[in-house]
Design a protein around this motif. Structure first.
Motif, PDB file in Angstrom:
ATOM      1  N   LEU A 107       0.887  -1.225  -0.004  1.00 47.36           N
ATOM      2  CA  LEU A 107      -0.043  -0.114   0.108  1.00 47.36           C
ATOM      3  C   LEU A 107       1.085   1.187  -0.076  1.00 47.36           C
ATOM      4  N   GLU A 108       0.251   2.395  -0.637  1.00 48.42           N
ATOM      5  CA  GLU A 108       1.019   3.648  -0.431  1.00 48.42           C
ATOM      6  C   GLU A 108       0.498   4.323   0.778  1.00 48.42           C
TER       7      GLU A 108
ATOM      8  N   PHE B  68      -1.745   7.459   0.990  1.00 49.47           N
ATOM      9  CA  PHE B  68      -3.190   7.609   0.546  1.00 49.47           C
ATOM     10  C   PHE B  68      -4.242   6.429   0.807  1.00 49.47           C
ATOM     11  N   SER B  69      -3.501   5.740   1.947  1.00 53.62           N
ATOM     12  CA  SER B  69      -4.629   4.820   2.470  1.00 53.62           C
ATOM     13  C   SER B  69      -4.973   5.036   3.851  1.00 53.62           C
TER      14      SER B  69
ATOM     15  N   PRO C 178       4.249  -3.974   4.012  1.00 56.27           N
ATOM     16  CA  PRO C 178       3.475  -3.041   3.602  1.00 56.27           C
ATOM     17  C   PRO C 178       2.246  -3.336   2.883  1.00 56.27           C
TER      18      PRO C 178
ATOM     19  N   MET D 145      -4.610   2.472  -1.378  1.00 49.78           N
ATOM     20  CA  MET D 145      -4.054   2.877  -2.714  1.00 49.78           C
ATOM     21  C   MET D 145      -2.825   2.055  -2.733  1.00 49.78           C
ATOM     22  N   SER D 146      -2.715   1.329  -3.885  1.00 51.29           N
ATOM     23  CA  SER D 146      -1.481   0.377  -4.177  1.00 51.29           C
ATOM     24  C   SER D 146      -0.757   1.223  -4.827  1.00 51.29           C
ATOM     25  N   HIS D 147       0.710   0.557  -5.034  1.00 53.66           N
ATOM     26  CA  HIS D 147       1.832   1.267  -5.815  1.00 53.66           C
ATOM     27  C   HIS D 147       1.250   1.688  -7.335  1.00 53.66           C
ATOM     28  N   ASP D 148       0.326   0.929  -7.831  1.00 49.16           N
ATOM     29  CA  ASP D 148       0.176   1.318  -9.421  1.00 49.16           C
ATOM     30  C   ASP D 148      -0.761   2.306  -9.193  1.00 49.16           C
ATOM     31  N   GLY D 149      -1.142   3.211  -8.201  1.00 48.62           N
ATOM     32  CA  GLY D 149      -2.008   4.352  -8.085  1.00 48.62           C
ATOM     33  C   GLY D 149      -3.388   4.047  -8.075  1.00 48.62           C
TER      34      GLY D 149
ATOM     35  N   LYS E  12      -7.168   3.078  -6.250  1.00 45.71           N
ATOM     36  CA  LYS E  12      -7.623   2.901  -4.964  1.00 45.71           C
ATOM     37  C   LYS E  12      -8.692   2.049  -4.989  1.00 45.71           C
TER      38      LYS E  12
END
Length: 119
Positions: free
Chosen positions: A52-53, A56-57, A81, A103-107, A109
């Motif tokens: 996760l980012e 943004f989570s 993570p 929000m995952s690393h690929d952007g 949500k």
């Protein structure tokens, strides 16, 4: 190109590209969705299928009438993570919902709810 060959190429392309378009999906939660607990949990722990980012989570807690209950800030585990946690205040008997946004690393949500009850 024959129809069989075309379908085989499409299937292969789909299999090769699908991981790149994956989104963070909730794998497990503590408390578990739909659980009826004898005592209130002290924290929320959510496990996702990918990292996760942190910026943004988030996790929020809703009580009766969808009223938001203040909780400590959600954190993404540095060592893992894919795990996000948040401390909970003392909870009385009642129905609650953990609302999460990941929000995952690929952007991309994703969001969802985990309902639980404290007896």
């Amino acid at each position: 190109m024959s129809i069989k060959r075309f379908l085989a190429v499409c299937a292969l392309a789909s299999a090769v590209t699908s991981p790149a378009f994956a989104h963070a999906t909730l794998q497990s939660s503590d408390p578990k969705a739909g659980s009826a607990l004898g005592s209130a949990p002290k924290q929320v722990r959510l496990k996702f299928n990918e990292a996760l980012e942190p910026a943004f989570s988030k996790i929020t807690l809703l009580g009766t009438g969808n009223k938001e209950i203040p909780i400590g800030g959600a954190t993404v585990d540095n060592a893992d993570p894919t795990v996000m946690t948040a401390p909970l205040p003392p909870l009385s008997a009642g129905a609650y919902r953990i609302r999460w946004l990941a929000m995952s690393h690929d952007g991309h949500k994703r969001k969802g709810d985990v309902p639980f009850t404290v007896k």
